[in-house]
Structures are given as structure tokens and as C-alpha cells.
Design a protein around this motif. Structure first.
Motif, mmCIF file in Angstrom:
data_model
loop_
_atom_site.group_PDB
_atom_site.id
_atom_site.type_symbol
_atom_site.label_atom_id
_atom_site.label_comp_id
_atom_site.label_asym_id
_atom_site.label_seq_id
_atom_site.Cartn_x
_atom_site.Cartn_y
_atom_site.Cartn_z
ATOM 1 N N UNK A 255 29.431 -25.485 57.535
ATOM 2 C CA UNK A 255 28.481 -24.888 56.590
ATOM 3 C C UNK A 255 27.805 -25.950 55.726
ATOM 4 N N UNK A 256 28.536 -27.031 55.405
ATOM 5 C CA UNK A 256 27.936 -28.086 54.584
ATOM 6 C C UNK A 256 27.143 -29.099 55.401
ATOM 7 N N UNK A 257 27.067 -28.878 56.727
ATOM 8 C CA UNK A 257 26.308 -29.713 57.656
ATOM 9 C C UNK A 257 26.802 -31.164 57.696
ATOM 10 N N UNK A 258 28.066 -31.359 57.355
ATOM 11 C CA UNK A 258 28.640 -32.704 57.355
ATOM 12 C C UNK A 258 29.444 -32.997 58.623
ATOM 13 N N UNK A 259 30.145 -32.004 59.130
ATOM 14 C CA UNK A 259 31.000 -32.204 60.301
ATOM 15 C C UNK A 259 30.503 -31.352 61.463
ATOM 16 N N UNK A 260 30.872 -31.759 62.675
ATOM 17 C CA UNK A 260 30.474 -31.005 63.857
ATOM 18 C C UNK A 260 31.579 -31.076 64.905
ATOM 19 N N UNK A 261 31.494 -30.228 65.895
ATOM 20 C CA UNK A 261 32.474 -30.203 66.973
ATOM 21 C C UNK A 261 31.790 -29.809 68.267
ATOM 22 N N UNK A 262 32.301 -30.317 69.379
ATOM 23 C CA UNK A 262 31.804 -29.956 70.703
ATOM 24 C C UNK A 262 32.953 -29.370 71.514
ATOM 25 N N UNK A 272 38.116 -29.448 73.104
ATOM 26 C CA UNK A 272 37.397 -29.514 71.831
ATOM 27 C C UNK A 272 37.496 -30.914 71.259
ATOM 28 N N UNK A 273 36.374 -31.403 70.723
ATOM 29 C CA UNK A 273 36.388 -32.681 70.019
ATOM 30 C C UNK A 273 35.602 -32.508 68.721
ATOM 31 N N UNK A 274 36.249 -32.756 67.588
ATOM 32 C CA UNK A 274 35.615 -32.627 66.277
ATOM 33 C C UNK A 274 35.454 -34.006 65.662
ATOM 34 N N UNK A 275 34.360 -34.185 64.931
ATOM 35 C CA UNK A 275 34.016 -35.493 64.370
ATOM 36 C C UNK A 275 33.883 -35.394 62.855
ATOM 37 N N UNK A 276 34.525 -36.308 62.150
ATOM 38 C CA UNK A 276 34.412 -36.366 60.692
ATOM 39 C C UNK A 276 32.980 -36.729 60.316
ATOM 40 N N UNK A 277 32.600 -36.576 59.041
ATOM 41 C CA UNK A 277 31.204 -36.811 58.645
ATOM 42 C C UNK A 277 30.648 -38.171 59.034
ATOM 43 N N UNK A 278 31.480 -39.211 58.992
ATOM 44 C CA UNK A 278 31.032 -40.555 59.343
ATOM 45 C C UNK A 278 32.180 -41.306 60.000
ATOM 46 N N UNK A 279 31.843 -42.368 60.723
ATOM 47 C CA UNK A 279 32.847 -43.118 61.470
ATOM 48 C C UNK A 279 33.916 -43.727 60.569
ATOM 49 N N UNK A 280 33.546 -44.081 59.342
ATOM 50 C CA UNK A 280 34.503 -44.722 58.444
ATOM 51 C C UNK A 280 35.350 -43.716 57.672
ATOM 52 N N UNK A 281 35.121 -42.439 57.877
ATOM 53 C CA UNK A 281 35.855 -41.404 57.142
ATOM 54 C C UNK A 281 36.778 -40.646 58.084
ATOM 55 N N UNK A 282 38.057 -40.555 57.715
ATOM 56 C CA UNK A 282 39.015 -39.822 58.525
ATOM 57 C C UNK A 282 39.281 -38.444 57.950
ATOM 58 N N UNK A 283 39.662 -37.518 58.807
ATOM 59 C CA UNK A 283 39.965 -36.168 58.333
ATOM 60 C C UNK A 283 41.115 -36.157 57.330
#
Length: 441
Positions: A255-262, A272-283
Motif C-alpha cells: 500500500x505504501x508502494x515501497x515493497x513488491x513481490x513476484x 514467491x520472491x519479495x523485495x525490501x524497499x532498497x538493496x541496502x535495507x533488510x526486512x
């Protein structure tokens, strides 16, 4: 934070005897109740080629790192029960989450027990997986059988593996992001291949977006009204090994358009693969679970549900409330609490939670978040003062290092004058001062 050291009674093995391939995954758990269970599942794979490709992708994820944490071998966890098997893992940097959902039709065998454990994916086994053909027969055992012929022919050794605390913390956050996602795009096989043909080469910086023009999907640096943001787009290469065999790909956005998943659909299973907002940020560092941890979940409730529910069982709070005469408000609190400590996963396609029996002691899970510890310390030291409290508005002061922080909660959201909130504006979870005020009120 110190990682956990696990001792495996044997190593994962992949052998071929008289034309039959057998895969046994070594396992270990802290939960004494299942230590004597020889095996969670024993049977054959109905689509071994696709399964092997998905396992290889999981192995690629857990051996990768896109942040300051160096890549290292980390073992996935596997849940067996309710006629399903799920494999889950994180990249070493904790910024990529992967899960394989194996449906009942993907396996043919017997579920001897229900449970979740971490498993050992070693190099010889992964090399063998890469050689599996479509018409081969592969036997899968989740656990370790004492009477297996294949184990008798394999040198049994004790192997130490580190299981990072970041993974457990990641499990307490990632399903909260998944539950907040909605379907954005649905791609068929041709559209998927066309999209990934536009994937930029090398490690690129800056935001990219998935856009659709004239029925064709592509990656672009230009933001559009209907575009989907991808932070750290080079991480999508982890999916390249399964794109050619995927029937469809579903792309979700938070909803915040920061994270996505395929979600790659293979018919009998989904990856399923989900990605944090940026490469340097971990869940694990996002702190999204903090807002759900303001109410303590009694340990007795957790143990009670752990004995009542099986791994992978759909978690329906309404039915549980009715069946066990639990107040709906209490069940809402319990659901939020279970999500915040990683005992509930989320199925994007099914739009429901499932129960996960983690192979760690409950006390360990409950003691992981430093911001929660610090918030409770502020309360214990009586450093939180409520200045004003009325419907729709709360104002408080919280003692900091040589300064008094002001916390305000109203219809515009929660705000604090501390450096953490100023830097992240709530995008990486609430600060310890807001959390402390939430607990107090």
C-alpha cells in the motif's frame, strides 16, 4: 547479535540407486517435542524437474547478499503438514525473501508428522539437483530416516551451521508486508520473458519502475501513474532460472508502494520472491512488526495454539474464536501478536494466513527486537509522561539522551522529535519513543 549454532546428526544427501533418486534433508530443531521424530514427510515428487529448479533458486537467494553483509551459506527452513510443504529463506542481507509453496498435487507420499525445521542444502546435493531430468523419479524425505539405505551408504558427520537471528526477525516482518500487498500486474509467459529482456545489466543505482505500454511490460527509469517501483532492480536476476518454465507471473505492490513481490505460477507449486524497499535495507531492520507488539501475547496462548494447529494450516481467527469460545477482541490481539513474532505466514494468492511452527523456543522469538526492549525500559524507568489525552489526540514527552522528545498521535499519524523519526518518517517502523507511548496508553 549472535547467530545460533546448530548440530546436524547427518548431512543432507542426494543419491541414485538402481535408477531411483533419493533426497534426504538433514534437520535440527530446538523444540524437544519433535527431536525424536525421524521424518516429517516421505514420498515422491510428481514434478521433480520444476521442483529442482525452484530449490536451486532458493539456494541462490540464501547464498546471495546485496547489502553490507557478506554472502554466506544460510540454510532454508521447511514446513511440512496439512498436505503441503513450504521452503522459505532470506538472502544474507535479509533484503530478499523467497518461499516455495508445494501444493498437495506436487507430492505423493505420507506426512508422518507436522512441523517446521531448518534444513541443510549442501553443494553436492545442489549439483545433483541441477542434473535432474523431467522423467526421473525423485524420493523426498523431510527429516532423517534411521533405516534408510541411502544413509547407510553415506558418511555420517556432525555439521555445524549458523542460523542468523536476522532470519527470525525477518519472519516477524515480511508477512506483515505481504498482507499489505495487492495484485498490480498479471503476466503470461511471453510477457514475462519480454519484461526481463529489458532488465538493465550490472548493478545499477536509482529507482526503476515496471510500466505497461501497448500491452507490453518493461522496466523504466521514468515514474508513471500506474508504474510499480522496484528498489535494487538487479536483485530480480535471482528469478532468471525459473522464468522459462513459469506459466504466469503475478506482481504485487504494498500500500505504501515501497515493497513488491513476484509470484511465479507452475501449476503444482508457486515460488514467491519479495523485495525490501532498497538493496541496502533488510526486512529484519524495518520494524514493521513493532506496531503489533504493544500488547504482550501470553506464552500460554502460544503454546496452546502450537499444540492445536499444524504447520501450514490456514489460520482463520473467526472460526477459531467460535470453535474455542474466544472473544473476538482477544483473538484480534492474538492474531496480531502471533504475526509479530513470526508464527503466522501469509499466502498472497490465497489471501490468508497460515500457521508456522518455528523450530525455536518461544522465549527466543519474544526477545529479539531491541526497540521493543528499549521502549519497555523507558516505561520501567518512568520516563514517559502523558501530557494530554483526548479522543483522537495524544501528546506525551519521553526522556532522551539529554533532551525531552515530544510524541504526538492524532488523525495525521504518529510523530516524534527524535533523530530516528526525522530520518525515516516512519518508513522503517516506529521509534522506541512512539512505541513506549503506545504501550502506556
Amino acid at each position: 547479535m549472535t547467530d545460533l549454532q546448530y548440530h546436524y546428526s547427518g548431512v543432507s544427501t542426494y543419491t541414485k540407486v538402481k535408477g531411483v533418486n533419493s533426497l534426504v534433508l538433514a534437520h535440527q530443531t530446538e523444540i524437544e517435542a519433535v527431536n525424536n521424530i525421524p521424518c516429517f514427510f516421505w514420498g515422491t515428487l510428481t514434478d521433480p524437474y520444476v521442483t529442482a529448479k525452484c530449490w536451486s533458486t532458493i539456494a541462490k537467494v540464501v547464498r546471495s547478499s546485496f547489502g553490507p553483509v557478506p554472502p554466506s551459506l544460510r540454510d532454508p527452513i521447511v514446513s511440512a503438514g496439512t498436505e503441503r510443504i513450504r521452503f522459505e529463506g532470506f538472502s544474507s542481507c535479509n533484503g530478499v525473501y523467497v518461499r516455495l509453496d508445494m501444493k498437495p498435487e506436487s507430492i505423493d507420499g505420507e506426512f508422518i508428522a507436522s512441523g517446521t525445521t531448518n534444513v541443510d542444502f549442501n553443494d553436492p546435493m545442489l549439483n545433483a539437483l541441477n542434473s535432474i531430468q523431467k522423467n526421473e523419479k525423485v524420493t523426498l524425505a523431510v527429516g532423517q530416516q534411521d533405516v534408510q539405505v541411502i544413509t547407510a551408504k553415506t558418511k555420517v558427520t556432525e555439521k555445524k551451521v549458523t542460523l542468523p537471528m536476522r532470519w527470525i526477525k525477518g519472519l516477524t516482518s515480511v508477512q506483515l508486508y505481504l498482507a499489505d500487498m495487492d495484485l498490480k500486474f498479471e503476466l503470461n509467459k511471453i510477457q514475462t520473458i519480454q519484461l526481463f529482456q529489458t532488465l538493465p545489466k550490472g548493478s545499477v543505482k536509482g529507482d526503476f519502475f515496471i510500466t505497461k505500454r501497448a500491452g507490453k511490460f518493461m522496466f523504466s527509469t521514468l515514474m508513471t501513474a500506474d508504474g510499480l517501483r522496484i528498489g535494487g532492480i538487479h536483485r530480480l536476476r535471482l528469478l532468471e532460472g525459473v522464468l522459462a518454465i513459469a506459466e504466469k507471473v503475478f506482481i504485487y505492490e504494498s500500500a505504501d508502494k515501497q515493497t513488491c513481490a513476484m509470484v511465479c505460477e507452475f501449476g503444482k507449486m508457486q515460488l514467491l520472491m519479495a523485495f525490501s524497499p532498497d538493496a541496502y535495507r533488510g526486512f529484519s531492520g524495518e520494524g514493521k512488526a513493532l506496531e503489533h507488539m504493544t500488547e504482550n501475547v501470553p506464552v500460554e496462548w502460544v503454546y496452546g495454539l502450537n499444540s492445536l494447529l499444524k504447520s501450514n494450516e490456514t489460520f482463520d481467527p473467526t472460526l477459531l474464536s467460535i470453535a474455542h469460545d474466544i472473544d473476538f477482541g482477544t483473538m484480534d490481539q492474538l492474531t496480531a501478536g502471533l504475526s509479530s513474532i513470526g508464527l503466522l505466514g501469509y499466502d498472497l494468492m490465497g489471501r490468508n494466513h497460515f500457521y508456522r511452527q518455528l523450530p525455536f523456543k518461544t522465549e527466543r522469538i519474544l526477545s529479539l527486537n531491541p526497540r521493543l526492549k528499549n521502549a519497555k525500559k523507558l516505561i520501567d524507568n518512568e520516563e514517559v509522561q502523558i501530557v494530554r489525552k483526548e479522543p483522537g489526540y495524544i501528546e506525551a514527552t519521553v526522556k532522551g539522551s539529554g533532551v525531552q522528545h515530544k510524541v504526538v498521535m492524532d488523525q495525521q499519524g504518529d510523530r516524534c522529535t527524535c533523530e530516528w523519526f526525522t530520518a525515516y518518517q516512519g518508513k522503517r517502523g516506529i521509534c522506541k519513543h512512539i512505541l513506549a507511548v503506545k504501550i502506556v496508553v
